[in-house]
Design an enzyme around this catalytic site. Structure first.
Site, PDB file in Angstrom:
ATOM      1  CB  THR A 149      -0.482  -0.333   1.210  1.00  0.00           C
ATOM      2  OG1 THR A 149      -1.161  -1.329   1.222  1.00  0.00           O
ATOM      3  CG2 THR A 149      -1.598   1.497   1.232  1.00  0.00           C
ATOM      4  CD  GLU A 150      -1.229   4.821  -0.217  1.00  0.00           C
ATOM      5  OE1 GLU A 150      -0.847   5.454  -1.178  1.00  0.00           O
ATOM      6  OE2 GLU A 150      -2.473   5.213   0.659  1.00  0.00           O
ATOM      7  CG  LEU A 151       5.742   1.550  -5.003  1.00  0.00           C
ATOM      8  CD1 LEU A 151       4.746   0.879  -5.549  1.00  0.00           C
ATOM      9  CD2 LEU A 151       5.911   2.584  -5.746  1.00  0.00           C
ATOM     10  CB  SER A 350      -3.897   4.038   3.293  1.00  0.00           C
ATOM     11  OG  SER A 350      -4.420   3.793   2.563  1.00  0.00           O
TER      12      SER A 350
END
Lengths: 401, 396
Positions: A149-151, A350
Site C-alpha cells: 500500500t502506497e508503495l 489507508s
C-alpha cells in the site's frame, strides 16, 4: 533492449458516511451514504467509471490489439473489485478483457489497501491471501510480484516477499537511497538477494501523473513524441518504471487535457525505435539483470515531498485511529461474526487515515482534492464513531471491550 | 471616520475592530479624525478623536456596557438618558456641524448608528461615503427582519454609499439578500486579530472549581458572548443535553449577559442539565481570559455572526473551536469544527467527538494556533487604503 514498465494502481476505498455518535449502537452500516452525498461510494464508482475506467480500458485494449509488444501491469484492490462487482460489473468485465490478452499482469497487494504490514503481520498476510484468491477467481492468474500500500517499502518487507516466493517487489526510486545511481536499472534488495527490486522513475511518472495538464509547466503540452524523445536520450538504461495511479487517466488528468491521446500515441512513438519494448513487472524481473543491491532501512513511500508515511500517520488523530483499529484485532477475529470482521477490515484502508491529514499548508492541495470530508477533523470523528460501534458490537457478543 | 465606540469604552467587537483598523490605517499613512458620540479619554495617539456634542449639551458619558447607554448632561446641569434612536439623530446633527469645520477626503462610517450622519455629511460635502458593515439588523434579530426604522437607515445608506465594506462574505451575502444591493458594490474586508495585543494569562486560573472537576475526568465547554437570540444558545443547550446523555462528565460554562438570560437558565433546568450548565454572567479581565483557558473546547453556535472575533480570541487562549458556519470567522479559520447552527444533533456529535479525543483537540489547536499567529490587520488595512485611493480619485 530498453523496456517501459508501465504499472497502474487501481483503487477505491469504502468511505465512511456521515456517521454520528448517536448512530453508534443503532446503525451498523458505515459505508452506505445517500447517493448524492459526497461520501457515497456508489456515486463515486459511477463517476470514476465514466470518466476514467471505461475510456481508459477501451484505449488499453485497443493498444494491446494494435501492438503485440504492448504490455502493462495493474494492481487492483479488493475493495475496488467488490464495488465494481456490485455497482459496475461492465467495468470489471473490461478489466477481465485486458488480462485475457495474456499481456496484462496483476500485482499482489493487501486486499484492503491497508497499512497492516506495520501493525499486524498476521492480518497483513490474511489480506494478501484474500487478494490472491480474488485475483485467481476473477482473472485466472496468480500474482508473482508484490506492491505494498502506497508503495510503502523497506528491507523487512523485501525479506517477507522473498520468503513468500515473489520474484519482484516495487518501490519508489527515491534519490535518498539511490544516491548517484539511476532508477532506470534493475536492483535487488540488500536483504533479499533472490528477488528483484523495480523502481519507479518518479520524475517521468509525475510528468504524466501530476504535471501533464499543468499549463504553467515549462514542458506543457507534453506529447508522446517529446516524452519518447526524453526516454531515448536519457543515457544508459534497461527499464523505465512508469508507476502511477490508474485514475491519472481521465480522473486526475481530465480527458480534456489530452491524456488519452498521449496514452494512445506513447506505444506508437516508443516502438518506432528498434530495441524498445514494454514489459510487465514479472517479465522485467525475469529478463533484466540486477546491477546492484539497495539498502532501504526506513520505510519509503511514493507520497508527497517527504516520501514517508506522514500523510497517513503523521498526526495524533491518525495515530489514535490506527491504533484503535488494530487494538481490537484479536477480539474482532475471535467473534466469528463475518460482517463485523468485514467492516473492521474496511476500516483499515489507508484512505481513512489520509483524510485525517492536517498537512494543509504544504502538500495540502492534493489531500484536499482527494477527501470527501470538509475537514480532517470531521473525517476523524466519523471514523472514530464507527470504531465505537465496532466496540458496541463486540460487547453485544459478550466480548469485553 | 464615524464610529460609535472605542476601547476601553466598548460593549463588544465593534469598538475593537474600529480601533485595530484605524491603528493599521494610520500606520499606512491615513490621517484619521474619528468622531464618537461620547466624551472619554481613550489614550489613543495615532488619530484624532472628537466627541460630537449636540448644541446645549456639556458632556455625554457612557453609563453602562450596552451601546445605547449614554447619559447626556446639559449645560444647565440636568441629565437625561435618551433612546438609541434619539441618540443617533443627535449624533447626525452634531456630526454635520462638526464636518463644516473639518477638511477630509473620505467619509467612512461604521454600522447603522452612524449611517445617517454619514449620508448627511456626504450630501453636505460631496465627498464619497464608505459604509462599513460589522452587522446588519437581521443579524442582530437572529435571522428575523428586526426593527423597520433601523432597516430603513441601513437601506438608505447602502443606496447612497459609494462603496460598502462587509466584514465577511457571509455579511456580503446577507446585504444582498436583505436589501437587494448589487454584489459588486460590496467589498469583503475580513476582520482580524493582532496576536501581539494578546493579554497574557497570569496566576492560577480563577475557575478553581472547574479545574478540580477536570481532574475528576470532566471536560469543559465554554461559550462567551451576549445571551441574545443572535448567538444561538437555545440550540446550543439542546445540543448540550444530547452531549450530557452521552457523556455525563461534561460542564458547559456560559459567560455573558443578555435578554435571554432567564430563558436560558430555565431551559437548562427543563432539559435536566441544570447541574452541567454554569451561567457566570458578564466578565472582564482575568475571569474573561480564564474562561477560555479553562475550557477544552470553545463553541460559538451563532445563528448569524457577521464576523465573530471571539473565536480567534479563544484560539489565542489555547482552546480549539467549534463554530457555526453562519459566521464570518469560519471563512478565515480552517482548523476548526464547523456546523450549521440549526443542526443540534451534529453539533452534539462534534462536541462528543472532540471531548472524547485529546489527539483531535491537540491537532485542532496546533493547526488553529498556526493560523492565529499569522493573522494581522495589515492586509485588511491595505485593502481599505486601496478603496480610499480609488474613491478619492473618483470624487476629484
Amino acid at each position: 533492449m530498453k523496456a517501459i514498465v508501465l504499472y497502474l494502481h487501481v483503487h477505491q476505498p469504502y468511505r465512511v458516511k456521515h456517521y454520528t455518535i448517536f448512530d453508534a449502537g443503532y446503525d451498523h452500516q458505515y459505508f452506505d451514504a445517500e447517493y448524492h452525498d459526497r461520501t457515497s461510494n456508489q456515486r463515486i464508482i459511477h463517476k470514476v467509471a465514466e470518466k476514467s475506467y471505461i475510456p481508459t480500458n477501451k484505449h488499453l485494449l485497443d493498444l494491446l490489439e494494435r501492438h503485440p509488444e504492448f504490455r502493462l501491469s495493474l494492481s487492483i484492490t479488493g475493495t475496488l473489485l467488490e464495488q465494481l462487482r456490485e455497482w459496475a460489473p461492465e467495468v470489471l468485465a473490461s478489466f477481465q478483457a485486458l488480462t485475457a490478452t495474456g499481456r496484462v499482469e496483476i500485482v499482489a497487494e493487501t486486499y484492503h489497501h491497508s497499512l497492516a504490514f506495520f501493525y499486524s503481520r498476521q492480518e497483513f498476510e490474511a489480506q494478501v491471501d484474500m487478494h490472491r484468491r480474488l485475483v485467481e477467481e476473477l482473472f485466472g492468474q496468480t500474482p508473482k510480484a508484490f506492491r505494498n500500500t502506497e508503495l510503502a517499502y523497506n528491507n523487512e518487507l523485501a525479506m517477507w516477499a522473498e520468503s513468500k516466493g515473489y520474484k519482484a517487489i516495487l518501490a519508489e526510486g527515491w534519490d535518498k537511497y539511490l544516491g548517484w545511481r539511476s532508477p532506470n536499472f534493475m536492483y535487488r534488495p540488500v536483504t533479499a538477494p533472490n528477488i528483484k527490486l523495480l523502481l519507479k522513475n518518479y520524475k517521468l511518472s509525475d510528468d504524466i501523473a501530476f504535471r501533464f495538464g499543468d499549463q504553467n509547466w515549462s514542458e506543457w503540452p507534453l506529447t508522446a513524441d517529446k516524452f519518447t524523445h526524453w526516454l531515448n536520450n536519457s543515457g544508459e538504461a534497461t527499464n523505465f518504471g512508469l508507476f502511477m495511479d490508474y485514475e491519472t487517466f481521465g480522473e486526475h488528468q481530465w480527458g480534456e487535457t489530452g491524456i488519452f491521446s498521449f496514452l494512445n500515441h506513447l506505444p506508437d512513438q516508443w516502438l518506432k525505435t528498434a530495441g524498445n519494448t514494454f514489459m510487465t513487472v514479472s517479465e522485467a524481473a525475469d529478463r533484466i539483470q540486477a546491477v546492484d543491491s539497495l539498502d532501504i532501512h526506513d520505510t519509503v513511500t511514493w507520497a508527497d515531498t517527504e516520501r514517508d508515511l506522514s500523510a497517513w500517520l503523521g498526526n495524533g488523530m491518525q495515530q489514535e485511529a490506527i491504533k484503535a483499529i488494530y487494538s481490537v484485532e484479536q477480539k474482532v477475529l475471535s467473534s466469528g461474526d463475518l460482517a463485523l470482521i468485514a467492516d473492521w477490515r474496511r476500516l483499515q484502508t489507508s484512505d481513512h487515515f489520509y483524510y485525517m491529514c492536517t498537512k494543509w499548508f504544504k502538500d495540502g492541495d492534493i489531500h484536499a482534492y482527494f477527501s470527501p470530508y470538509e475537514t480532517p477533523y470531521v473525517a476523524y470523528i466519523a471514523f472514530m464513531n464507527a470504531w465505537h460501534d465496532i466496540q458496541y458490537r463486540l460487547s453485544e457478543r459478550g466480548i469485553e471491550v | 471616520m464615524l464610529g460609535w465606540e472605542l476601547p476601553p469604552h466598548n460593549s463588544g467587537g465593534l469598538g475593537v475592530a474600529c480601533y485595530q483598523l484605524c491603528k493599521n490605517l494610520a500606520e499606512s499613512g491615513a490621517d484619521i479624525d474619528f468622531v464618537l458620540p461620547y466624551d472619554a479619554d481613550h489614550q489613543i495617539s495615532f488619530m484624532n478623536i472628537t466627541a460630537a456634542h449636540p448644541q446645549g449639551i456639556a458632556a455625554i458619558l457612557k453609563s453602562g456596557i450596552a451601546y445605547d447607554s449614554y447619559k447626556y448632561i446639559y449645560e444647565d446641569g440636568h441629565e437625561e438618558t435618551l433612546s438609541v434612536y434619539d441618540q443617533q439623530s443627535l449624533y447626525e446633527m452634531s456630526v454635520a456641524r462638526l464636518a463644516e469645520q473639518k477638511e477630509f477626503d473620505i467619509i467612512h462610517a461604521h454600522d447603522w448608528l452612524t449611517f445617517r450622519a454619514g449620508i448627511r455629511v456626504k450630501q453636505q460635502s460631496g465627498k464619497p461615503l464608505i459604509a462599513h458593515v460589522h452587522s446588519i439588523e437581521s443579524d442582530r434579530a437572529g435571522g428575523a427582519k428586526g426593527n423597520p426604522i433601523v432597516r430603513d437607515i441601513e437601506y438608505n445608506a447602502f443606496l447612497v454609499a459609494d462603496k460598502i465594506i462587509a466584514v465577511s462574505d457571509f455579511t456580503r451575502q446577507s446585504i444582498v439578500r436583505e436589501y437587494g444591493i448589487p454584489v459588486e458594490k460590496i467589498e469583503v474586508v475580513h476582520n482580524s486579530i493582532d496576536p501581539q495585543l494578546f493579554e497574557e494569562l497570569e496566576g492560577e486560573n480563577t475557575y478553581r472549581y472547574l479545574q478540580t472537576m477536570k481532574q475528576q475526568g470532566y471536560r469543559v465547554v465554554v461559550n462567551v458572548g451576549r445571551l441574545t437570540i443572535q448567538k444561538g444558545l437555545t440550540g446550543f443547550l439542546k445540543a448540550a443535553k444530547l452531549v450530557v446523555d452521552h457523556r455525563p462528565k461534561t460542564i458547559f460554562l456560559i459567560v455573558g449577559n443578555g435578554d435571554q438570560y432567564e430563558e436560558l437558565v430555565t431551559l437548562a433546568a427543563d432539559l435536566g442539565i441544570g447541574r452541567n450548565v454554569l451561567f457566570v454572567g458578564f466578565q472582564r479581565g482575568s475571569r474573561w481570559r480564564d474562561a477560555f483557558a479553562v475550557a477544552d473546547l470553545f463553541v460559538m453556535p451563532s445563528v448569524s455572526e457577521p464576523f465573530g472575533i471571539v473565536a480567534l480570541e479563544a484560539v489565542g487562549y489555547g482552546t480549539p473551536v467549534l463554530m457555526s458556519r453562519q459566521s464570518g470567522v469560519s471563512e478565515v479559520l480552517q482548523n476548526a469544527l464547523k456546523v450549521d447552527f440549526w443542526d443540534e444533533k451534529e453539533m452534539a456529535n462534534q462536541m462528543v467527538g472532540a471531548l472524547s479525543s485529546q489527539p483531535l483537540l491537540d491537532e485542532m489547536l496546533a493547526g488553529s494556533t498556526r493560523e492565529y499567529n499569522q493573522m494581522s490587520w495589515v492586509g485588511s488595512a491595505n485593502k481599505i487604503m486601496g478603496l480610499y485611493a480609488e474613491h478619492q480619485g473618483a470624487a476629484a
